[in-house]
Design a protein around this motif. Structure first.
Motif, mmCIF file in Angstrom:
data_model
loop_
_atom_site.group_PDB
_atom_site.id
_atom_site.type_symbol
_atom_site.label_atom_id
_atom_site.label_comp_id
_atom_site.label_asym_id
_atom_site.label_seq_id
_atom_site.Cartn_x
_atom_site.Cartn_y
_atom_site.Cartn_z
ATOM 1 N N VAL A 14 -10.992 21.043 54.374
ATOM 2 C CA VAL A 14 -12.018 20.883 53.624
ATOM 3 C C VAL A 14 -12.796 22.099 54.134
ATOM 4 C CG1 VAL A 14 -14.323 19.558 54.016
ATOM 5 C CG2 VAL A 14 -12.252 18.379 53.883
ATOM 6 N N THR A 15 -13.421 22.491 52.863
ATOM 7 C CA THR A 15 -14.340 23.756 52.807
ATOM 8 C C THR A 15 -15.261 23.854 51.695
ATOM 9 O OG1 THR A 15 -14.384 26.289 53.112
ATOM 10 C CG2 THR A 15 -12.708 25.315 51.542
ATOM 11 N N ASN A 16 -16.431 24.523 52.139
ATOM 12 C CA ASN A 16 -17.387 24.635 50.995
ATOM 13 C C ASN A 16 -17.310 26.046 50.344
ATOM 14 O OD1 ASN A 16 -18.511 26.216 53.052
ATOM 15 N ND2 ASN A 16 -20.303 24.710 53.117
ATOM 16 N N THR A 17 -16.113 26.716 50.708
ATOM 17 C CA THR A 17 -15.674 28.103 50.042
ATOM 18 C C THR A 17 -14.628 27.793 48.933
ATOM 19 O OG1 THR A 17 -14.125 28.522 51.322
ATOM 20 C CG2 THR A 17 -16.200 29.471 52.133
ATOM 21 N N ARG A 18 -14.324 28.764 48.293
ATOM 22 C CA ARG A 18 -13.004 28.541 47.581
ATOM 23 C C ARG A 18 -11.866 28.009 48.578
ATOM 24 N NH1 ARG A 18 -15.206 33.459 45.451
ATOM 25 N NH2 ARG A 18 -13.551 34.657 46.519
ATOM 26 N N ILE A 19 -11.033 27.217 47.956
ATOM 27 C CA ILE A 19 -9.922 26.612 48.816
ATOM 28 C C ILE A 19 -8.892 27.663 49.053
ATOM 29 C CG2 ILE A 19 -8.349 25.540 46.962
ATOM 30 C CD1 ILE A 19 -9.102 23.720 49.995
ATOM 31 N N THR A 20 -8.832 28.614 48.127
ATOM 32 C CA THR A 20 -7.994 29.788 48.434
ATOM 33 C C THR A 20 -8.668 30.958 48.965
ATOM 34 O OG1 THR A 20 -8.684 30.597 46.073
ATOM 35 C CG2 THR A 20 -6.592 29.410 46.095
ATOM 36 N N HIS A 21 -9.747 30.787 49.515
ATOM 37 C CA HIS A 21 -10.625 31.813 50.319
ATOM 38 C C HIS A 21 -9.771 32.139 51.451
ATOM 39 C CE1 HIS A 21 -14.444 33.704 51.913
ATOM 40 N NE2 HIS A 21 -14.387 34.474 50.523
ATOM 41 N N ARG A 75 -11.721 28.732 39.380
ATOM 42 C CA ARG A 75 -11.354 29.559 38.535
ATOM 43 C C ARG A 75 -10.085 30.080 38.689
ATOM 44 N NH1 ARG A 75 -15.490 34.039 41.096
ATOM 45 N NH2 ARG A 75 -14.182 35.211 42.793
ATOM 46 N N HIS A 76 -9.332 29.986 40.038
ATOM 47 C CA HIS A 76 -8.213 30.473 40.484
ATOM 48 C C HIS A 76 -7.142 29.594 39.887
ATOM 49 C CE1 HIS A 76 -10.148 33.790 42.134
ATOM 50 N NE2 HIS A 76 -10.886 32.924 42.943
ATOM 51 N N TRP A 77 -7.494 28.314 39.659
ATOM 52 C CA TRP A 77 -6.527 27.402 39.146
ATOM 53 C C TRP A 77 -6.302 27.450 37.736
ATOM 54 C CZ3 TRP A 77 -4.381 23.336 42.658
ATOM 55 C CH2 TRP A 77 -4.816 23.601 43.990
ATOM 56 N N LEU A 78 -7.099 27.792 37.101
ATOM 57 C CA LEU A 78 -7.278 27.573 35.495
ATOM 58 C C LEU A 78 -6.875 28.951 34.915
ATOM 59 C CD1 LEU A 78 -10.752 25.732 35.243
ATOM 60 C CD2 LEU A 78 -8.110 24.792 35.086
ATOM 61 N N PRO A 79 -6.148 28.637 33.636
ATOM 62 C CA PRO A 79 -5.962 29.952 32.830
ATOM 63 C C PRO A 79 -6.934 30.566 32.009
ATOM 64 C CG PRO A 79 -5.054 27.912 31.607
ATOM 65 C CD PRO A 79 -5.575 27.481 32.869
ATOM 66 N N LYS A 80 -6.911 31.657 31.612
ATOM 67 C CA LYS A 80 -7.793 32.470 30.941
ATOM 68 C C LYS A 80 -8.531 31.810 29.490
ATOM 69 C CE LYS A 80 -9.163 36.240 30.669
ATOM 70 N NZ LYS A 80 -10.515 36.912 31.201
ATOM 71 N N VAL A 81 -7.511 30.858 29.049
ATOM 72 C CA VAL A 81 -7.859 30.184 27.702
ATOM 73 C C VAL A 81 -8.830 29.018 27.951
ATOM 74 C CG1 VAL A 81 -5.762 31.149 26.586
ATOM 75 C CG2 VAL A 81 -5.356 28.929 27.798
ATOM 76 N N ALA A 82 -8.685 28.564 29.405
ATOM 77 C CA ALA A 82 -9.451 27.175 29.772
ATOM 78 C C ALA A 82 -10.746 27.532 30.001
ATOM 79 C CB ALA A 82 -8.553 26.422 30.832
ATOM 80 N N GLY A 92 -11.101 30.302 33.081
ATOM 81 C CA GLY A 92 -10.360 30.716 34.120
ATOM 82 C C GLY A 92 -9.868 31.875 34.322
ATOM 83 N N ARG A 93 -8.989 32.238 35.527
ATOM 84 C CA ARG A 93 -8.850 33.699 35.531
ATOM 85 C C ARG A 93 -7.223 33.919 35.550
ATOM 86 N NH1 ARG A 93 -13.110 36.757 39.663
ATOM 87 N NH2 ARG A 93 -14.932 36.051 38.439
ATOM 88 N N ARG A 94 -6.664 32.827 35.537
ATOM 89 C CA ARG A 94 -5.194 33.016 35.605
ATOM 90 C C ARG A 94 -4.389 33.836 34.133
ATOM 91 N NH1 ARG A 94 -2.806 31.140 39.769
ATOM 92 N NH2 ARG A 94 -1.020 31.695 39.057
ATOM 93 N N LEU A 95 -3.420 34.613 34.405
ATOM 94 C CA LEU A 95 -3.047 35.246 33.306
ATOM 95 C C LEU A 95 -1.792 34.762 33.174
ATOM 96 C CD1 LEU A 95 -3.711 39.076 34.273
ATOM 97 C CD2 LEU A 95 -5.042 37.396 33.161
ATOM 98 N N ASP A 96 -0.891 33.965 33.946
ATOM 99 C CA ASP A 96 0.206 33.458 33.608
ATOM 100 C C ASP A 96 0.129 32.204 32.479
ATOM 101 O OD1 ASP A 96 -0.816 31.567 35.066
ATOM 102 O OD2 ASP A 96 0.742 31.940 37.034
ATOM 103 N N GLY A 97 -1.164 31.617 32.123
ATOM 104 C CA GLY A 97 -1.159 30.827 31.316
ATOM 105 C C GLY A 97 -1.185 29.198 31.857
ATOM 106 N N ARG A 98 -0.940 29.317 33.118
ATOM 107 C CA ARG A 98 -0.732 27.859 33.934
ATOM 108 C C ARG A 98 -2.143 27.160 34.443
ATOM 109 N NH1 ARG A 98 3.862 28.512 38.521
ATOM 110 N NH2 ARG A 98 3.278 26.257 38.424
ATOM 111 N N ASN A 99 -2.110 25.921 34.137
ATOM 112 C CA ASN A 99 -3.056 25.143 34.623
ATOM 113 C C ASN A 99 -2.636 24.601 35.900
ATOM 114 O OD1 ASN A 99 -4.917 23.095 35.564
ATOM 115 N ND2 ASN A 99 -5.637 23.085 33.428
ATOM 116 N N LEU A 100 -2.901 24.997 37.107
ATOM 117 C CA LEU A 100 -2.412 24.708 38.310
ATOM 118 C C LEU A 100 -2.873 23.188 38.686
ATOM 119 C CD1 LEU A 100 -2.220 27.751 40.516
ATOM 120 C CD2 LEU A 100 -0.428 26.998 38.887
#
Length: 312
Positions: A14-21, A75-82, A92-100
């Motif tokens: 549990v965090t109030n930062t990004r979970i990938t921080h 933003r780190h889980w969503l693709p650029k097109v979302a 989103g910021r992902r370049l691989d097109g994936r929605n994690l």
């Protein structure tokens, strides 16, 4: 956390930062850089051999087996097109097109696990812990709001205490025990701004989360560790300052060298430096009080960490 999973214990972050921080990512990820939160930050030559931290969290052990994940950073889980569901003009910021997020849900469904994804307080409040063993909550595009700025309504963010209670309601079902990591990471961010009001308010939010946890666990069977990863260049000063003096205000005496007033809270570096000193005065609204930048001795764009020992 991987060893805890092998022993059959439930785990949560549990965090109030990004979970990938940086700090939460250290619990599940390995990376040459803390900034490789999604593949857009990974140098192109490294993308085939190095997974970004968000991808490690849903594909690798121990990340894919962590029961509860709550924080920010959609933003780190969503693709650029979302587009983000809350900040609808942001992509989103992902370049691989994936929605994690979809990949996380799909993985849990494929494995026959009872899992839910939520992205606001109202959805979290509706979770029935008896029907959920895996919970992903991503409540913000980047970091979650400071507590003083948080929308407490159903479309806003849960508090750190809200997330702690929800996590424990799921993790405590395991008779073999659990491990829960709770981070009040926005204390650090406010101190880097030399914004003492928000830093202190975030510390109180951490205390509230601690009290929420203490009310739900058996302290004779549960080890609680409260600590910090570093200190800040933050100090209190004053000459004969009386008990009860406003902590965010000026000392009751001016300097005996230059005759200028000064705040009892000071930072040794960071924003807020000026000569002659600039001190927060004539504050008329609560928002002005919350936004005060306190005086620093050395000018920097952001205040640094400091070297004192931290306690636990």
């Amino acid at each position: 956390m991987e060893k805890l999973g092998v022993k059959g214990k439930s785990t949560g972050i549990v965090t109030n930062t990004r979970i990938t921080h940086a700090t939460p990512a250290a619990l599940y990820g390995h990376s040459p850089s803390r900034y490789w939160e999604d593949d857009s930050k990974v140098p192109p030559p490294s993308r085939k051999s190095c997974k970004d931290l968000a991808r490690q969290l849903i594909e690798n052990d121990p990340g894919r087996n962590i029961n509860v994940l709550m924080g920010g950073g959609r933003r780190h889980w969503l693709p650029k097109v979302a587009n983000d569901p809350e900040m609808t003009k942001e992509e989103g910021r992902r370049l691989d097109g994936r929605n994690l997020i979809d990949d996380w849900v799909r993985d849990k469904k494929k494995r026959g696990l009872k899992a839910e994804y939520v992205w606001n307080k109202g959805q979290l409040d509706q979770i029935n812990p008896n029907q959920v063993d895996y919970l992903l909550g991503l409540f913000a595009y980047s970091h979650m709001d400071f507590e003083v700025d948080r929308d407490p309504g159903p479309t806003g963010d849960p508090s750190l205490a809200d997330m702690t209670r929800s996590a424990l309601s799921i993790l405590q079902k395991n008779p073999k025990g659990f491990f829960l990591f709770v981070e009040s990471g926005r204390i650090d961010h406010a101190h880097h701004y030399n914004n003492a009001y928000r830093a202190l308010d975030e510390t109180l939010a951490l205390e509230t989360a601690l009290l929420a946890a203490l009310a739900l666990v058996n302290p004779t069977e549960t080890l609680l560790v409260l600590t910090a990863d570093h200190s800040h260049v933050f100090t209190f000063g004053g000459q004969a300052t009386p008990r009860g003096h406003p902590i965010l205000g000026l000392d009751n005496k001016v300097s005996d060298v230059d005759g200028q007033p000064y705040t009892t809270i000071l930072y040794t570096n960071g924003p807020g430096y000026s000569n002659p000193r600039s001190v927060p005065m004539n504050v008329t609204t609560p928002m002005e009080s919350k936004n005060q930048v306190f005086t620093s001795a050395v000018p920097r764009q952001w205040a640094t960490h400091s070297g004192e020992d931290v306690f636990q």
